[in-house]
Design a protein around this motif. Sequence first.
Motif, PDB file in Angstrom:
ATOM      1  N   TYR A 192       0.813  -1.211   0.000  1.00  0.00           N
ATOM      2  CA  TYR A 192       0.000   0.000   0.000  1.00  0.00           C
ATOM      3  C   TYR A 192       0.848   1.264   0.000  1.00  0.00           C
ATOM      4  CZ  TYR A 192      -3.394   3.489   1.508  1.00  0.00           C
ATOM      5  OH  TYR A 192      -4.177   4.600   1.581  1.00  0.00           O
ATOM      6  N   TRP A 193       1.965   1.257   0.718  1.00  0.00           N
ATOM      7  CA  TRP A 193       2.785   2.452   0.856  1.00  0.00           C
ATOM      8  C   TRP A 193       3.862   2.543  -0.225  1.00  0.00           C
ATOM      9  CZ3 TRP A 193       1.042   5.974   4.094  1.00  0.00           C
ATOM     10  CH2 TRP A 193       0.224   5.570   5.139  1.00  0.00           C
ATOM     11  N   ALA A 194       3.800   1.617  -1.188  1.00  0.00           N
ATOM     12  CA  ALA A 194       4.894   1.498  -2.143  1.00  0.00           C
ATOM     13  C   ALA A 194       4.549   2.092  -3.496  1.00  0.00           C
ATOM     14  CB  ALA A 194       5.270   0.038  -2.303  1.00  0.00           C
ATOM     15  N   ALA A 195       5.523   2.080  -4.374  1.00  0.00           N
ATOM     16  CA  ALA A 195       5.312   2.459  -5.763  1.00  0.00           C
ATOM     17  C   ALA A 195       5.023   1.184  -6.542  1.00  0.00           C
ATOM     18  CB  ALA A 195       6.558   3.155  -6.296  1.00  0.00           C
ATOM     19  N   ASN A 196       6.012   0.672  -7.218  1.00  0.00           N
ATOM     20  CA  ASN A 196       5.856  -0.570  -7.970  1.00  0.00           C
ATOM     21  C   ASN A 196       7.226  -1.188  -8.176  1.00  0.00           C
ATOM     22  OD1 ASN A 196       7.087   0.845 -10.218  1.00  0.00           O
ATOM     23  ND2 ASN A 196       5.098   1.802 -10.560  1.00  0.00           N
ATOM     24  N   GLU A 197       7.236  -2.350  -8.833  1.00  0.00           N
ATOM     25  CA  GLU A 197       8.505  -3.032  -9.042  1.00  0.00           C
ATOM     26  C   GLU A 197       9.466  -2.227  -9.910  1.00  0.00           C
ATOM     27  OE1 GLU A 197       5.574  -4.268  -9.115  1.00  0.00           O
ATOM     28  OE2 GLU A 197       5.494  -6.065  -7.897  1.00  0.00           O
ATOM     29  N   GLY A 198       8.941  -1.236 -10.617  1.00  0.00           N
ATOM     30  CA  GLY A 198       9.793  -0.408 -11.463  1.00  0.00           C
ATOM     31  C   GLY A 198      10.857   0.331 -10.684  1.00  0.00           C
ATOM     32  N   GLY A 199      10.584   0.619  -9.410  1.00  0.00           N
ATOM     33  CA  GLY A 199      11.590   1.264  -8.576  1.00  0.00           C
ATOM     34  C   GLY A 199      12.793   0.369  -8.376  1.00  0.00           C
ATOM     35  N   PHE A 200      12.544  -0.922  -8.210  1.00  0.00           N
ATOM     36  CA  PHE A 200      13.633  -1.900  -8.083  1.00  0.00           C
ATOM     37  C   PHE A 200      14.447  -1.951  -9.367  1.00  0.00           C
ATOM     38  CE2 PHE A 200      15.162  -6.209  -8.908  1.00  0.00           C
ATOM     39  CZ  PHE A 200      15.893  -6.492  -7.767  1.00  0.00           C
ATOM     40  N   ASP A 201      13.755  -2.067 -10.505  1.00  0.00           N
ATOM     41  CA  ASP A 201      14.449  -2.127 -11.794  1.00  0.00           C
ATOM     42  C   ASP A 201      15.243  -0.850 -12.063  1.00  0.00           C
ATOM     43  OD1 ASP A 201      13.409  -4.653 -12.291  1.00  0.00           O
ATOM     44  OD2 ASP A 201      11.627  -3.862 -13.304  1.00  0.00           O
ATOM     45  N   SER A 202      14.695   0.281 -11.633  1.00  0.00           N
ATOM     46  CA  SER A 202      15.392   1.554 -11.833  1.00  0.00           C
ATOM     47  C   SER A 202      16.677   1.601 -11.012  1.00  0.00           C
ATOM     48  CB  SER A 202      14.483   2.725 -11.431  1.00  0.00           C
ATOM     49  OG  SER A 202      13.331   2.771 -12.236  1.00  0.00           O
ATOM     50  N   ARG A 203      16.596   1.165  -9.758  1.00  0.00           N
ATOM     51  CA  ARG A 203      17.801   1.132  -8.911  1.00  0.00           C
ATOM     52  C   ARG A 203      18.833   0.166  -9.466  1.00  0.00           C
ATOM     53  NH1 ARG A 203      16.723  -1.154  -4.165  1.00  0.00           N
ATOM     54  NH2 ARG A 203      14.497  -1.500  -4.447  1.00  0.00           N
ATOM     55  N   LEU A 204      18.360  -0.974  -9.946  1.00  0.00           N
ATOM     56  CA  LEU A 204      19.270  -1.961 -10.511  1.00  0.00           C
ATOM     57  C   LEU A 204      19.986  -1.410 -11.740  1.00  0.00           C
ATOM     58  CD1 LEU A 204      20.366  -4.875 -10.461  1.00  0.00           C
ATOM     59  CD2 LEU A 204      18.382  -5.545 -11.834  1.00  0.00           C
ATOM     60  N   GLN A 205      19.232  -0.728 -12.619  1.00  0.00           N
ATOM     61  CA  GLN A 205      19.830  -0.155 -13.817  1.00  0.00           C
ATOM     62  C   GLN A 205      20.837   0.937 -13.462  1.00  0.00           C
ATOM     63  OE1 GLN A 205      19.249  -1.027 -17.309  1.00  0.00           O
ATOM     64  NE2 GLN A 205      21.172   0.109 -17.260  1.00  0.00           N
ATOM     65  N   TYR A 206      20.463   1.792 -12.489  1.00  0.00           N
ATOM     66  CA  TYR A 206      21.368   2.873 -12.085  1.00  0.00           C
ATOM     67  C   TYR A 206      22.652   2.294 -11.498  1.00  0.00           C
ATOM     68  CZ  TYR A 206      22.548   7.645 -10.767  1.00  0.00           C
ATOM     69  OH  TYR A 206      23.166   8.863 -10.677  1.00  0.00           O
ATOM     70  N   LEU A 207      22.515   1.268 -10.677  1.00  0.00           N
ATOM     71  CA  LEU A 207      23.682   0.638 -10.073  1.00  0.00           C
ATOM     72  C   LEU A 207      24.595   0.049 -11.135  1.00  0.00           C
ATOM     73  CD1 LEU A 207      25.251  -0.408  -7.584  1.00  0.00           C
ATOM     74  CD2 LEU A 207      23.796  -2.435  -7.659  1.00  0.00           C
ATOM     75  N   ASN A 208      24.035  -0.663 -12.086  1.00  0.00           N
ATOM     76  CA  ASN A 208      24.847  -1.253 -13.146  1.00  0.00           C
ATOM     77  C   ASN A 208      25.569  -0.175 -13.952  1.00  0.00           C
ATOM     78  OD1 ASN A 208      24.371  -4.000 -12.694  1.00  0.00           O
ATOM     79  ND2 ASN A 208      22.432  -3.961 -13.806  1.00  0.00           N
ATOM     80  N   ASN A 209      24.877   0.936 -14.215  1.00  0.00           N
ATOM     81  CA  ASN A 209      25.521   2.041 -14.925  1.00  0.00           C
ATOM     82  C   ASN A 209      26.680   2.611 -14.107  1.00  0.00           C
ATOM     83  OD1 ASN A 209      23.596   1.704 -16.894  1.00  0.00           O
ATOM     84  ND2 ASN A 209      22.403   3.502 -16.336  1.00  0.00           N
ATOM     85  N   SER A 210      26.476   2.721 -12.804  1.00  0.00           N
ATOM     86  CA  SER A 210      27.527   3.247 -11.928  1.00  0.00           C
ATOM     87  C   SER A 210      28.740   2.328 -11.916  1.00  0.00           C
ATOM     88  CB  SER A 210      26.992   3.415 -10.502  1.00  0.00           C
ATOM     89  OG  SER A 210      25.949   4.347 -10.457  1.00  0.00           O
ATOM     90  N   LEU A 211      28.491   1.033 -11.868  1.00  0.00           N
ATOM     91  CA  LEU A 211      29.591   0.065 -11.848  1.00  0.00           C
ATOM     92  C   LEU A 211      30.393   0.111 -13.138  1.00  0.00           C
ATOM     93  CD1 LEU A 211      27.768  -2.961 -10.165  1.00  0.00           C
ATOM     94  CD2 LEU A 211      29.421  -1.407  -9.119  1.00  0.00           C
TER      95      LEU A 211
END
Length: 310
Positions: A192-211
């Motif tokens: 209920y207090w969340a957004a969606n799984e897209g937030g996880f995918d966004s963090r994962l993509q950002y992390l991979n770009n950073s690496l």
Amino acid sequence: MKRIKFLLKLLMIIKDHLSIMINPENRWDIPYHKAFFKTSHNSYVHSIREQLNKGVRGLEYDIHDKKIQDLDDFEVFHLEKHIDSLLGVDGNPNDFLLSNWLRVLDDWSNEQNKDHAPITLFIELKDSIIDSNNEPEELYGIKKLNKIILDSINSNTLFTYKNFRDYNFKWPNVRELKGKVIIVLVSYWGGYWAANEGGFDSRLQYLNNSLESKDDLCFVSWVQEDQGDKAIYLKEKCHFWKCSLEFSTESFTHNSEFQRATRADFDRIVWGMHVKTYYNKNYENGYRCNFPATDVWGTDEYNSCFPWSI
């Protein structure tokens, strides 16, 4: 034997922070990942300047991208049907634009002549930033987020993932981070207090770009509720953890050893109502996290419970 080692490490932590209480200046020499910072929850509900003036150094902005193509910016507010950002009061912006809410931090920092402990801003992605709402040529919204940050906060003010890499992935002490702003991306998986799984995918993509040294402006946080094939990968690669108070306490020694900073919400949510924990028992019970976030950051109970907050 493991329990004895854990207790010995815990005693060393307590000893360090007793030293801080005796001589407050010692706090500046603590490595960032071992320091404790006064932290607010849903910071935009109150005056950002008031919080900073009262010593809050951990902030949280929830951002949405529903109007990004029209506004060319993200917006800062809570649930879509409950827009509760405090606008135009005590230095807060008159609108929801992320760029203006970021400028509040940079302006306040400049007014202090950068003579303050580092400000850590947790940006919670309430929407995916790699969805169809963002233009592909902007690398699915990630480039847009980076641009907004750099256009709003002086690059010399930021301590970025790239800076962290230049430090060989070792956190400097608080004194070395004086006047800096550190930005961390978080999100929830679902509920209920969340957004969606897209937030996880966004963090994962950002992390991979950073690496890969592509997008290394923000840090990325693993979140306790993370699921999916890459959850363990994200957990192992992140330098911030967002978790429950109990989980943070259990993992605090381990996180400190691996230089991971943890954020925990001190407010329990029951039937949509915030129920406060017993502040005067937290420290005695050994609860530990770097960023103890709460809605009642300005109370005497919070201050007396965390005398070691920077």
